[in-house]
Design an enzyme around this catalytic site. Structure first.
Site, PDB file in Angstrom:
ATOM      1  N   LYS A   1      -5.880   6.710  -8.615  1.00 44.28           N
ATOM      2  CA  LYS A   1      -5.752   5.590  -7.680  1.00 44.28           C
ATOM      3  C   LYS A   1      -6.901   5.657  -6.684  1.00 44.28           C
ATOM      4  CE  LYS A   1      -2.759   3.447  -4.274  1.00 44.28           C
ATOM      5  NZ  LYS A   1      -1.407   3.409  -3.687  1.00 44.28           N
TER       6      LYS A   1
ATOM      7  N   LYS B   1      -5.734   2.502 -11.210  1.00 45.78           N
ATOM      8  CA  LYS B   1      -5.555   1.419 -10.245  1.00 45.78           C
ATOM      9  C   LYS B   1      -6.708   1.413  -9.261  1.00 45.78           C
ATOM     10  CE  LYS B   1      -2.396   0.191  -6.602  1.00 45.78           C
ATOM     11  NZ  LYS B   1      -1.349   0.671  -5.754  1.00 45.78           N
TER      12      LYS B   1
HETATM   13  C1  PBG Z   1       1.047   2.016  -1.554  1.00 44.82           C
HETATM   14  C2  PBG Z   1       0.666   1.073  -2.613  1.00 44.82           C
HETATM   15  C3  PBG Z   1      -0.405   0.198  -2.553  1.00 44.82           C
HETATM   16  C4  PBG Z   1      -0.353  -0.565  -3.700  1.00 44.82           C
HETATM   17  C5  PBG Z   1       0.733  -0.130  -4.466  1.00 44.82           C
HETATM   18  N1  PBG Z   1       1.356   0.900  -3.773  1.00 44.82           N
HETATM   19  C6  PBG Z   1      -1.400  -0.048  -1.480  1.00 44.82           C
HETATM   20  C7  PBG Z   1      -2.179   1.047  -0.925  1.00 44.82           C
HETATM   21  O1  PBG Z   1      -2.276   2.141  -1.473  1.00 44.82           O
HETATM   22  O2  PBG Z   1      -2.736   0.828   0.149  1.00 44.82           O
HETATM   23  C8  PBG Z   1      -1.324  -1.663  -3.989  1.00 44.82           C
HETATM   24  C9  PBG Z   1      -0.858  -2.720  -4.897  1.00 44.82           C
HETATM   25  C10 PBG Z   1      -1.643  -3.966  -4.856  1.00 44.82           C
HETATM   26  O3  PBG Z   1      -2.659  -4.106  -4.141  1.00 44.82           O
HETATM   27  O4  PBG Z   1      -1.244  -4.895  -5.557  1.00 44.82           O
HETATM   28  N2  PBG Z   1       1.283   3.308  -1.872  1.00 44.82           N
END
Ligand code: PBG
Length: 355
Positions: free
Chosen positions: A225, A279
């Site tokens: 991520k 992601k």
């Molecule tokens: C938070 C989380 C995020 C997303 C999914 N879980 C945002 C972040 O890490 O700031 C992002 C999902 C999206 O942008 O559609 N743990």
């Protein structure tokens, strides 16, 4: 669909390596013995030679939750996406199941007064997510439910972990994540998806699940991520926009790194992940490809909020054909090797695929 000129060659080489055949043999003779357009001339032929397929079975639909009854609030930064109260989330789950979407993913927008430094609401068995899981499981037992494991919807500063002495404290965060995972498993969540990027959390959560009898709860690790600006609209949807102090660079990955993603994935598999995720999606297709090629485990990808918003905004202006770019972007994930895709387009794509 246009593909950069150098890509087909390298993909073919990769595939040839995999099948053990020499890359040369797949190239064939030159023009005119080889005319690439022959196979593309007719619809039936294009269907026969089509390599990748996209199906509703590949989709996971993320849903945002709010308190209340019969409440739906549009997410300003994500036109077409709404936050739903639990009763309407149940209806959405019914609709998803009827369309053949295998799973939904739940994200809470909690009352801001419930946020605190310790993320207490994250471990409250009666919190919004747990109530939604119970209601959906009771009404639509056949659909899979994915729950995020991370503290950002629950902390005042909107970080995924506990902020202690100006730093995100890894090990104390993991202690809370374990509790959050257990209450969500207890509520009936099928797939726990730690998205926090703390070290060691997959192993710690897996051990806690096993010792508490949740031996069938699946773990989808947000393994690779990245610290991405494409999450912007999501933070609006969970009420984190404007709260975040600083950035997430001390725990989410640097966009410049590819090899590091493989180390992250290797660790999460070793610690007990059932599936891994990359992601964001479109800007990280190389990572999807490398993860799938290297590990051959179920590999999911998240078409995140900013990716959704880009396509929707351009389509609203009439600059892109909405339906075609939705399907083309989802197909790109499949071509890169993804087994499943989290996408805000899931419902719409399922309808398009039915045609
Ligand atoms: C938070 C989380 C995020 C997303 C999914 N879980 C945002 C972040 O890490 O700031 C992002 C999902 C999206 O942008 O559609 N743990």
């Amino acid at each position: 669909m246009t593909v950069p000129k150098d890509k087909p060659v390298s993909l073919r080489t990769e595939r040839a390596k995999r099948s053990g055949a020499a890359a040369e043999t797949t190239k064939g003779p030159g023009f005119p013995a080889t005319r690439m357009r022959r196979n593309r001339r007719t619809d039936w032929s294009r269907r026969l030679v089509r390599q990748t397929s996209l199906s509703t079975d590949d989709l996971i639909w993320p849903i945002f939750l709010i308190e209340g009854a019969r409440a739906r609030t549009p997410v300003a930064a994500m036109p077409g996406v709404e936050q739903l109260s639990v009763d309407l989330a149940v209806k959405a789950a019914e609709e998803a199941a009827a369309l053949g979407i295998p799973a939904i993913a739940l994200f809470p927008h909690i009352d801001p007064s419930l946020r605190d430094e310790a993320a207490s609401e994250a471990v409250n068995p009666g919190n919004l997510v747990c109530r939604a899981v119970r209601a959906i499981k009771a009404a639509v037992p056949e659909i899979g439910i994915v729950c995020d494991v991370a503290l950002d919807p629950y902390t005042t500063h909107a970080h995924d972990g506990l902020l202690i002495g100006g730093e995100i404290d890894n090990d104390r965060t993991v202690e809370i994540l374990i509790q959050q995972a257990l209450i969500q498993a207890e509520a009936g969540c099928d797939i726990l998806a730690p998205s926090d990027m703390m070290d060691g959390r997959i192993g710690a959560i897996r051990a806690a699940l096993e010792s508490n009898g949740f031996v069938n709860t699946q773990l989808l690790a947000y393994a690779a991520k990245y610290a991405s600006a494409f999450y912007g609209p999501f933070r609006d949807a969970v009420g984190s926009a404007g709260r975040l102090k600083g950035d997430k660079l001390s725990y989410q990955m640097d966009a410049a790194n590819g090899d590091e993603a493989l180390r992250e994935v290797a660790l999460d598999i070793a610690e007990g992940a059932d599936m891994v995720m990359v992601k964001p999606g479109l800007a990280y297709l190389d990572i999807v490809w490398r993860v799938k090629e290297t590990f051959r485990v179920p590999t999911f990808v998240y078409q995140v909020s900013g990716e959704y918003t880009m396509l929707v905004a351009a389509a609203e202006r009439g600059w892109l054909d909405r339906e075609r770019v939705i399907l083309e972007s989802l197909m790109a994930f499949k071509r890169a090797g993804a087994d499943a895709i989290l996408t805000y387009f899931a419902r719409e794509a399922a309808k398009l695929l039915k045609r």
